[in-house]
Design a protein around this motif. Structure first.
Motif, PDB file in Angstrom:
ATOM      1  N   MET B 341      -3.900 -15.971   7.890  1.00 49.39           N
ATOM      2  CA  MET B 341      -3.311 -15.966   9.230  1.00 49.39           C
ATOM      3  C   MET B 341      -1.856 -15.531   9.201  1.00 49.39           C
ATOM      4  N   GLN B 342      -1.159 -15.934   8.160  1.00 44.29           N
ATOM      5  CA  GLN B 342       0.224 -15.451   8.042  1.00 44.29           C
ATOM      6  C   GLN B 342       0.246 -13.948   7.832  1.00 44.29           C
ATOM      7  N   ASP B 343      -0.743 -13.494   7.058  1.00 44.28           N
ATOM      8  CA  ASP B 343      -0.834 -12.072   6.777  1.00 44.28           C
ATOM      9  C   ASP B 343      -1.107 -11.286   8.066  1.00 44.28           C
ATOM     10  N   ILE B 344      -1.990 -11.849   8.888  1.00 44.56           N
ATOM     11  CA  ILE B 344      -2.295 -11.186  10.160  1.00 44.56           C
ATOM     12  C   ILE B 344      -1.048 -11.128  11.028  1.00 44.56           C
ATOM     13  N   GLU B 345      -0.304 -12.225  11.026  1.00 48.94           N
ATOM     14  CA  GLU B 345       0.939 -12.240  11.815  1.00 48.94           C
ATOM     15  C   GLU B 345       1.865 -11.106  11.352  1.00 48.94           C
ATOM     16  N   ARG B 346       1.934 -10.938  10.040  1.00 53.66           N
ATOM     17  CA  ARG B 346       2.789  -9.883   9.491  1.00 53.66           C
ATOM     18  C   ARG B 346       2.278  -8.497   9.895  1.00 53.66           C
ATOM     19  N   ILE B 347       0.939  -8.335   9.819  1.00 53.71           N
ATOM     20  CA  ILE B 347       0.361  -7.033  10.152  1.00 53.71           C
ATOM     21  C   ILE B 347       0.651  -6.681  11.604  1.00 53.71           C
ATOM     22  N   VAL B 348       0.544  -7.679  12.454  1.00 54.82           N
ATOM     23  CA  VAL B 348       0.758  -7.415  13.877  1.00 54.82           C
ATOM     24  C   VAL B 348       2.223  -7.108  14.163  1.00 54.82           C
ATOM     25  N   ARG B 349       3.119  -7.825  13.489  1.00 53.63           N
ATOM     26  CA  ARG B 349       4.537  -7.687  13.821  1.00 53.63           C
ATOM     27  C   ARG B 349       5.209  -6.551  13.048  1.00 53.63           C
ATOM     28  N   ASN B 350       4.796  -6.439  11.794  1.00 62.15           N
ATOM     29  CA  ASN B 350       5.604  -5.608  10.918  1.00 62.15           C
ATOM     30  C   ASN B 350       4.719  -4.892   9.901  1.00 62.15           C
ATOM     31  N   PRO B 351       3.870  -3.979  10.377  1.00 62.68           N
ATOM     32  CA  PRO B 351       2.876  -3.388   9.480  1.00 62.68           C
ATOM     33  C   PRO B 351       3.460  -2.274   8.625  1.00 62.68           C
ATOM     34  N   ASP B 352       2.846  -2.039   7.463  1.00 63.63           N
ATOM     35  CA  ASP B 352       3.206  -0.846   6.698  1.00 63.63           C
ATOM     36  C   ASP B 352       2.051   0.159   6.806  1.00 63.63           C
ATOM     37  N   ALA B 353       2.168   1.250   6.100  1.00 63.94           N
ATOM     38  CA  ALA B 353       1.198   2.338   6.272  1.00 63.94           C
ATOM     39  C   ALA B 353      -0.209   1.874   5.910  1.00 63.94           C
ATOM     40  N   GLU B 354      -0.289   1.068   4.852  1.00 62.20           N
ATOM     41  CA  GLU B 354      -1.606   0.602   4.418  1.00 62.20           C
ATOM     42  C   GLU B 354      -2.264  -0.226   5.510  1.00 62.20           C
ATOM     43  N   ASP B 355      -1.475  -1.118   6.130  1.00 68.22           N
ATOM     44  CA  ASP B 355      -2.020  -1.976   7.193  1.00 68.22           C
ATOM     45  C   ASP B 355      -2.506  -1.134   8.363  1.00 68.22           C
ATOM     46  N   ARG B 356      -1.728  -0.082   8.683  1.00 68.14           N
ATOM     47  CA  ARG B 356      -2.122   0.762   9.815  1.00 68.14           C
ATOM     48  C   ARG B 356      -3.452   1.449   9.524  1.00 68.14           C
TER      49      ARG B 356
END
Lengths: 423, 514
Positions: B341-356
């Motif tokens: 869940m923390q990871d998801i929060e990070r992806i939503v707020r502050n994603p990098d290219a891999e997350d996108r």
């Protein structure tokens, strides 16, 4: 939101489930108790404690799968790369415990309370129910209800009694009821002028009277009264005499130990303070501690009189018969030197029996064969003779645990008679 | 907030007004900042002994009596008294109002943690997750348990304790197979039925074509085959809910026995969502308590010292030992759920290219809580992991996949690790570990020989070569046969249809009820 304080709710909600579990596992637990009581000292028999039973028969089966190919994802890779092969045992210990398999043990350990333990212990001896009740019943503390008192601590106020007295007093003194006043006041609200003054006076009088006669007066208050029961001075000493010459086997000693345990439980229920004296004898007697008593090696001939003499000496030096209830239990396989009978008989009848509450002789034998085959041993015939002459002796031949109880039967009967004759 | 100090509490002591203050502060944050939607809360303070009691009745405040609960109690108690295990800080019940049990010996900080965790985290999850909405009735559960308890007690009085115990033993053995895994058909009311019939007729009229009449039909089915089909349809076969099947069709059960099976079945069904959402449920609660406590500290309502105490407990809770650690016993659901869940929060707020690349729908959308609330409502462990476990987290936890094939003599193969080739495989395998379809053996009622000796036929579809453990299977089947009261057989069949093993069990005579 609500906050509920459940701490004051009655505890041990699980008690009934626990009892059901014990009932179901009775045979297993009984066995465990037996094993556990073999290993402990006589005085510890009342302690309760941990037992462990095999899980078999107590398990709750479910459809489970095992074997087959397994896939698992684990955290914490340090050096593996794809295609590595890990050996199954030894090195690959990390994967050994699959979740859900960890709690299957072959034995199930749990703690029995003191009462549960004693109950099962007595059960194992196959005591009749009446005797079990007598033994297992914890004596009530020395305090009981004794009517009502006019003084006491506020915690002991008897509300129902107090209110009843207050009601009686109010009725007797004709205290006006609130409804009566309310009725008059209602009438006052819509009435004509000339009636008004009378009503007001009447209401005032009633109110004054109600004030004078209180709802609850200090003289109404009653307290529950408790009385303490005086308890008789209660201390007992229990002498365990045992022949430890070579002919006594482990089985015999175990029988003797169970008998001593039972006697101890019995005395412990009856007396607040119980001492145990262990005297073992061959041709010499000595006072020993429990461990030596049951397990210490000894050899020699057999002179029963030596043990009786030792007991007599100890009674004289340490336990004044006026202050102590004296119980003795002797266990032996029955051997004795023929020439010793005379001395032993005299010691017993003249010195020991007069000061003892109870003297039991337990002749222990091997578990094979039956009791009727046992030829009367020299000690048995001696005691038989004494008993015929009126000496108060309980004696039994015992080969098996279940035969121990009849000796106690005598004990209970004796107590019963004594209680009747006592003032 | 009229607290004399700006802190909600100081030191370790607490009283009921402290609890009230903590609850109110948590409620404000959870509503205004996290947007949680919870059942009304009921907080109950209990002692350690009561906590043990609750343990042994599967955490419920009231339950019917059965020896197996006593067994668990004895077991737990022995461990607790020896100090091998501590007790949980709290137990929370999926009911409305949502009941949270708090231990009296918790410190004030712990009570705050527990209130945030249970009374808001779990509570929100219970109220919103689709599985709980579908399968459990939070308003009715306590009443139902009350009914169950008194019904069992009544049965014992009327039919004897032994008979009741035997029935419950058997029902408990089958509990894991007393669950409906798919929501049943909604029953239509008569008016809707009529409407549908009308629509159907209209469609037929519109699509009428005389040509169809001339098409030759297939070979007529033989009468025997039709009979079999008809019978299976009447009995609702194949049926994987064994308890349901027995309740409805076992020929010789007494009505009260059917009711007992029904009670056990309902309770199993009630717990069904919990077993599928361990990671998500604990993850949600942990994430929520972390957010709330951090916010309270930022607002200056928790002192630094107390906050450190909280962080220490929190760190213990989310600790994940490595696979080769002595303490390792599988993934810690708190750790995995919280990390995801923390990871998801990070992806939503502050994603990098891999997350996108991996999460185009949520990466960078900005509102982490909206995304999380949606996840909390609409996923279970299996789907949650298979969609939201990110490569970064796999790398962080250094996951790897082992494949243990008994046929492979050399040992266990490492099939995938946290690299570009392994991510999808790792994720699929981990998700599968949480898939109930794979966790429970797939056993169903195949048929009943109604014309002959009424013998009941079951089938276990063997997956990946994992067969039933024989002793347990025999015992369970024995219970099943006792309830069915005629012979029961079970075949284990692998994917290709080969029969691997067959069990046949005859019923014992149960204690006959008066």
């Amino acid at each position: 939101m609500h906050i509920v304080d459940r701490r004051l709710n009655p505890g041990s909600k699980s008690l009934e489930n626990r009892q059901r579990f014990l009932r179901r596992a009775k045979a297993l637990v009984k066995n465990a108790v037996k094993k556990s009581s073999e290993g402990r000292d006589i005085k510890d028999v009342l302690e309760g404690g941990e037992v462990s039973i095999p899980l078999d028969g107590m398990d709750e089966p479910r459809f489970r799968r095992e074997g087959g190919t397994r896939d698992m994802v684990l955290p914490g890779n340090k050096k593996f790369i794809v295609g590595d092969i890990l050996p199954r045992s030894g090195q690959g210990r990390g994967r050994a415990s699959k979740p859900g398999e960890g709690d299957s043990e072959d034995a199930f350990r749990f703690v029995l309370s003191r009462d549960e333990f004693v109950d099962l212990f007595l059960d194992d001896l196959e005591l009749p129910d009446l005797a079990k009740r007598k033994l297992a019943q914890a004596e009530g503390e020395g305090i009981h209800r004794a009517g009502y008192a006019t003084s006491g601590s506020p915690a002991n106020i008897s509300v129902s009694r107090t209110v009843r007295l207050a009601l009686a007093r109010r009725v007797a003194l004709r205290r006006p009821r609130p409804e009566q006043i309310a009725e008059l006041e209602a009438e006052l609200a819509d009435c004509d002028e000339d009636r008004r003054a009378g009503l007001i006076a009447e209401i005032a009088a009633l109110k004054a009277k109600a004030r004078r006669i209180p709802f609850i007066d200090p003289i109404d208050i009653r307290y529950r009264r408790f009385e303490t029961l005086p308890k008789p001075v209660a201390q007992a000493v229990m002498f365990c005499l045992m022949d430890v010459s070579g002919s006594m086997t482990e089985h015999m000693k175990d029988l003797a130990k169970r008998f001593y345990m039972l006697l101890y439980v019995f005395l412990k229920r009856r007396y607040r303070h119980v001492e145990i004296v262990f005297i073992r004898h061959t041709d010499r007697a000595e006072e020993v501690d429990e461990n030596t008593f049951f397990h210490g090696p000894a050899s020699g001939g057999t002179l029963v009189s030596s043990a009786l003499q030792a007991m007599h000496d100890i009674v004289r030096s340490r336990f004044r018969p006026a202050d102590w209830n004296i119980y003795a239990a002797q266990a032996s396989d029955g051997d004795n030197f023929g020439s010793d009978s005379e001395i032993a008989g005299r010691l017993l009848t003249e010195m020991i029996l007069p000061v003892s509450q109870f003297f039991a002789y337990l002749e222990v034998g091997e578990s094979d064969g039956n009791a009727f085959d046992m030829p009367d041993s020299s000690l048995w015939s001696l005691y038989e003779r004494l008993r015929a002459n009126g000496a108060p002796l309980s004696m039994r031949k015992v080969r098996d645990r279940s035969e121990i109880f009849p000796v106690f039967h005598d004990l209970f009967q004796r107590r019963g008679k004594q209680e009747k004759t006592a003032p | 907030m009229t607290a004399p100090s700006r802190f909600l509490f100081e030191g370790a002591d607490w009283d009921f007004s402290t609890l009230q203050r903590i609850h109110d502060a948590c409620e404000e944050i959870s509503r205004s900042e996290l947007g949680l939607d919870v059942y009304p809360n009921q907080i109950e303070v209990i002692t350690a002994e009561q906590m043990l009691d609750a343990y042994s009745s599967v955490g419920m405040p009231l339950f019917y009596k059965h020896w197996s609960f006593g067994k668990h109690f004895a077991y737990q108690e022995a461990f607790y008294r020896k100090g091998f295990t501590g007790l949980a800080y709290e137990i929370v019940i999926n009911s409305s109002p949502c009941i949270s049990y708090l231990m009296e010996e918790n410190t004030a900080t712990m009570q705050a943690l527990v209130i945030a965790h249970a009374a808001f985290g779990h509570n929100h999850f219970f109220k919103n997750n689709y599985l709980f909405r579908q399968w459990t009735d939070a308003d009715g559960i306590l009443n139902y348990l009350d009914f169950a308890k008194s019904y069992v007690a009544q049965c014992e009085e009327r039919h004897g304790r032994l008979a009741v115990e035997q029935t419950l033993d058997a029902a408990h053995a089958l509990m894991s197979h007393g669950i409906d895994r798919y929501p049943g058909k909604k029953k239509l009311d008569l008016r809707a039925e009529e409407k549908r019939a009308g629509k159907r007729r209209l469609h037929e009229e519109r699509a009428f074509n005389d040509l169809w009449r001339t098409v030759p039909s297939g070979p007529a089915k033989s009468e025997a085959l039709l009979n079999v089909e008809r019978r299976r349809k009447l009995l609702g076969l194949p049926q994987e809910n064994l308890l349901y099947f027995l309740e409805k069709t076992a020929p010789r059960l007494k009505p009260w026995q059917r009711e007992l099976l029904r009670i056990v079945r309902h309770i199993a069904q009630y717990f069904y969502p919990q077993s599928q959402t361990k990671v998500m449920n604990e993850g949600t609660a942990t994430y929520v308590h972390y957010r709330i406590m951090t916010r309270l500290h930022e607002q200056g309502r928790i002192s630094d010292g107390n906050f450190l105490e909280f962080l220490q407990s929190h760190t213990n809770v989310v600790f994940q030992p490595d696979f080769d650690d002595q303490r390792f016993s599988g993934f810690n659901p708190y750790a995995l759920g919280f990390a995801m869940m923390q990871d998801i929060e990070r992806i939503v707020r502050n994603p990098d290219a891999e997350d996108r690349e991996w999460f185009p729908e949520i990466a960078g959308t900005g509102d982490a809580l909206a995304v999380l609330r949606n996840i909390w409502a609409n996923y279970r462990d299996e789907s949650f992991i298979s969609q939201f476990l990110s490569p970064r987290l796999m790398r962080h936890m250094r996951m790897f996949h082992l494949h243990d094939d008994p046929a492979e003599i050399a040992g266990i193969r490492v099939n995938a690790i946290h690299d570009a080739r392994g991510y999808r495989r790792l994720r699929r395998e981990l998700a599968r570990q949480y898939d109930v379809g794979y966790i429970d053996p797939n056993i169903e009622v195949l048929d009943v020989d109604l014309a002959g000796d009424r013998h009941l036929m079951l089938r276990h579809a063997v997956v990946k070569g994992a067969r039933l453990s024989e002793t347990d299977a025999r015992r369970v089947l024995q219970h099943l046969a006792d309830l069915w009261s005629y012979d029961v057989s079970l075949v284990e069949v692998d994917v290709t249809g080969n029969v691997l093993k067959e069990y046949v069990v005859n019923p014992r005579g149960l204690a006959t009820a008066a």
